[in-house]
Design an enzyme around this catalytic site. Sequence first.
Site, PDB file in Angstrom:
ATOM      1  N   GLY A   1       0.783  -1.241   0.000  1.00 41.92           N
ATOM      2  CA  GLY A   1       0.000   0.000   0.000  1.00 41.92           C
ATOM      3  C   GLY A   1       0.806   1.278   0.000  1.00 41.92           C
ATOM      4  O   GLY A   1       0.325   2.312   0.464  1.00 41.92           O
TER       5      GLY A   1
ATOM      6  N   ASN B   1       1.492   3.008  -2.631  1.00 42.46           N
ATOM      7  CA  ASN B   1       0.727   3.915  -3.499  1.00 42.46           C
ATOM      8  C   ASN B   1      -0.496   4.449  -2.776  1.00 42.46           C
ATOM      9  O   ASN B   1      -0.806   5.638  -2.861  1.00 42.46           O
ATOM     10  CB  ASN B   1       0.284   3.207  -4.782  1.00 42.46           C
ATOM     11  CG  ASN B   1       1.337   3.264  -5.857  1.00 42.46           C
ATOM     12  OD1 ASN B   1       1.555   4.301  -6.474  1.00 42.46           O
ATOM     13  ND2 ASN B   1       2.018   2.149  -6.071  1.00 42.46           N
TER      14      ASN B   1
ATOM     15  N   LEU C   1      -9.894  -9.453 -10.175  1.00 40.78           N
ATOM     16  CA  LEU C   1     -10.781  -8.825 -11.160  1.00 40.78           C
ATOM     17  C   LEU C   1     -11.973  -8.216 -10.433  1.00 40.78           C
ATOM     18  O   LEU C   1     -12.446  -8.770  -9.435  1.00 40.78           O
ATOM     19  CB  LEU C   1     -11.293  -9.869 -12.158  1.00 40.78           C
ATOM     20  CG  LEU C   1     -10.322 -10.337 -13.237  1.00 40.78           C
ATOM     21  CD1 LEU C   1     -10.981 -11.430 -14.081  1.00 40.78           C
ATOM     22  CD2 LEU C   1      -9.861  -9.189 -14.122  1.00 40.78           C
ATOM     23  N   ILE C   2     -12.485  -7.124 -10.961  1.00 40.79           N
ATOM     24  CA  ILE C   2     -13.643  -6.465 -10.333  1.00 40.79           C
ATOM     25  C   ILE C   2     -14.926  -7.121 -10.854  1.00 40.79           C
ATOM     26  O   ILE C   2     -15.114  -7.249 -12.071  1.00 40.79           O
ATOM     27  CB  ILE C   2     -13.644  -4.951 -10.671  1.00 40.79           C
ATOM     28  CG1 ILE C   2     -12.355  -4.298 -10.159  1.00 40.79           C
ATOM     29  CG2 ILE C   2     -14.871  -4.257 -10.085  1.00 40.79           C
ATOM     30  CD1 ILE C   2     -12.155  -4.341  -8.663  1.00 40.79           C
TER      31      ILE C   2
ATOM     32  N   ASN D   1      -6.994   1.603 -12.558  1.00 39.71           N
ATOM     33  CA  ASN D   1      -5.938   0.741 -12.027  1.00 39.71           C
ATOM     34  C   ASN D   1      -4.587   1.300 -12.447  1.00 39.71           C
ATOM     35  O   ASN D   1      -4.489   1.975 -13.468  1.00 39.71           O
ATOM     36  CB  ASN D   1      -6.103  -0.677 -12.598  1.00 39.71           C
ATOM     37  CG  ASN D   1      -5.021  -1.631 -12.126  1.00 39.71           C
ATOM     38  OD1 ASN D   1      -4.698  -1.677 -10.946  1.00 39.71           O
ATOM     39  ND2 ASN D   1      -4.445  -2.393 -13.053  1.00 39.71           N
TER      40      ASN D   1
ATOM     41  N   HIS E   1      -0.734  -0.048 -13.393  1.00 44.75           N
ATOM     42  CA  HIS E   1       0.030  -1.253 -13.729  1.00 44.75           C
ATOM     43  C   HIS E   1       1.504  -0.859 -13.890  1.00 44.75           C
ATOM     44  O   HIS E   1       1.801   0.143 -14.545  1.00 44.75           O
ATOM     45  CB  HIS E   1      -0.518  -1.867 -15.021  1.00 44.75           C
ATOM     46  CG  HIS E   1       0.098  -3.193 -15.319  1.00 44.75           C
ATOM     47  ND1 HIS E   1      -0.283  -4.348 -14.680  1.00 44.75           N
ATOM     48  CD2 HIS E   1       1.112  -3.538 -16.152  1.00 44.75           C
ATOM     49  CE1 HIS E   1       0.449  -5.354 -15.122  1.00 44.75           C
ATOM     50  NE2 HIS E   1       1.304  -4.890 -16.010  1.00 44.75           N
TER      51      HIS E   1
ATOM     52  N   ASP F   1      -6.039  -5.845 -17.027  1.00 43.77           N
ATOM     53  CA  ASP F   1      -5.144  -4.869 -17.677  1.00 43.77           C
ATOM     54  C   ASP F   1      -5.552  -4.499 -19.101  1.00 43.77           C
ATOM     55  O   ASP F   1      -4.697  -4.122 -19.903  1.00 43.77           O
ATOM     56  CB  ASP F   1      -3.692  -5.397 -17.691  1.00 43.77           C
ATOM     57  CG  ASP F   1      -3.220  -5.773 -16.303  1.00 43.77           C
ATOM     58  OD1 ASP F   1      -3.557  -5.060 -15.349  1.00 43.77           O
ATOM     59  OD2 ASP F   1      -2.518  -6.802 -16.177  1.00 43.77           O
TER      60      ASP F   1
ATOM     61  N   GLU G   1       5.143   6.024 -10.212  1.00 41.28           N
ATOM     62  CA  GLU G   1       3.777   5.875  -9.694  1.00 41.28           C
ATOM     63  C   GLU G   1       3.472   6.981  -8.688  1.00 41.28           C
ATOM     64  O   GLU G   1       2.423   7.625  -8.756  1.00 41.28           O
ATOM     65  CB  GLU G   1       3.601   4.492  -9.053  1.00 41.28           C
ATOM     66  CG  GLU G   1       3.776   3.373 -10.059  1.00 41.28           C
ATOM     67  CD  GLU G   1       3.483   1.976  -9.498  1.00 41.28           C
ATOM     68  OE1 GLU G   1       2.973   1.157 -10.267  1.00 41.28           O
ATOM     69  OE2 GLU G   1       3.768   1.724  -8.322  1.00 41.28           O
TER      70      GLU G   1
HETATM   71  C1  GAR Z   1       2.522  -1.281  -7.707  1.00 45.01           C
HETATM   72  O1  GAR Z   1       3.747  -1.213  -8.356  1.00 45.01           O
HETATM   73  C2  GAR Z   1       1.404  -1.474  -8.723  1.00 45.01           C
HETATM   74  O2  GAR Z   1       1.668  -0.883  -9.961  1.00 45.01           O
HETATM   75  C3  GAR Z   1       1.382  -2.974  -8.852  1.00 45.01           C
HETATM   76  O3  GAR Z   1       1.570  -3.452  -7.550  1.00 45.01           O
HETATM   77  C4  GAR Z   1       2.414  -2.542  -6.853  1.00 45.01           C
HETATM   78  C5  GAR Z   1       1.797  -2.278  -5.499  1.00 45.01           C
HETATM   79  O4  GAR Z   1       2.690  -1.595  -4.684  1.00 45.01           O
HETATM   80  N1  GAR Z   1       0.154  -3.434  -9.430  1.00 45.01           N
HETATM   81  C6  GAR Z   1       0.065  -4.497 -10.210  1.00 45.01           C
HETATM   82  O5  GAR Z   1       1.023  -5.202 -10.475  1.00 45.01           O
HETATM   83  C7  GAR Z   1      -1.323  -4.788 -10.755  1.00 45.01           C
HETATM   84  N2  GAR Z   1      -1.265  -5.755 -11.804  1.00 45.01           N
HETATM   85  P1  GAR Z   1       2.200  -0.866  -3.361  1.00 45.01           P
HETATM   86  O6  GAR Z   1       1.338  -1.869  -2.601  1.00 45.01           O
HETATM   87  O7  GAR Z   1       3.450  -0.546  -2.605  1.00 45.01           O
HETATM   88  O8  GAR Z   1       1.418   0.346  -3.771  1.00 45.01           O
END
Ligand code: GAR
Length: 195
Positions: free
Chosen positions: A12, A14, A87-88, A102, A104, A145, A174
């Site tokens: 988490g 992000n 998936l939602i 989302n 990615h 995706d 991000e």
């Molecule tokens: C992020 O890099 C996000 O882009 C990726 O998971 C990570 C979560 O990091 N998402 C995916 O791969 C979705 N397919 P975080 O929990 O530290 O935010």
Amino acid sequence: MRNIAILASGSGTNAENIIKYFSNRKTGKVTLVLSNKHEAYVLRRAAKHNVKSLFFEHTDFYGSDAVLDTLLKNKIDFVVLAGFMLLIPENILDNFEGRIVNIHPALLPKYGGKGMYGEHVHKAVLENNEKESGITIHYVNRFYDEGNIIFQAKCRVMPGDTPESLASRVHELEYAHFPEVIEKLIEKLPERIRK
Ligand code: GAR
């Protein structure tokens, strides 16, 4: 002021970055964090910032309206997936059409699809000797995706990169872009959206 919900399955970082960004904005606020993993660190990050956080069961997500009802009861306007691995379901897609995004950690359409998340993505990018990677922010539909792309940003893949070093460069992108992209999207929402 729009209410934003974040769905996340893991650490988490992000989610926390988005919570902080909107803590002093007039456009929106993160009012709810939901996770399908009860041990997910994102739930603790939410608690630290006094954001309501809830765990939900996989079976409730797909077999009932419990999560949809939670979103509606909390008057959520916009849903953000930040490291969310499921998936939602249709009931939520229908109610939040055009209001679920989302992030990615690669340049879609490359390196997307089932099983392509987190470290797996960066490993695949390195194995294919890509010269660049990056982030993709996209609308969410019923496939992994595949929703329309809203925003992409690129970074270089450096000689000697490991999945970890590449992940950290991608994470920086991000953190730099995701909150502002969300803000632009919520600013464009029509006045009345909730049913
Ligand atoms: C992020 O890099 C996000 O882009 C990726 O998971 C990570 C979560 O990091 N998402 C995916 O791969 C979705 N397919 P975080 O929990 O530290 O935010």
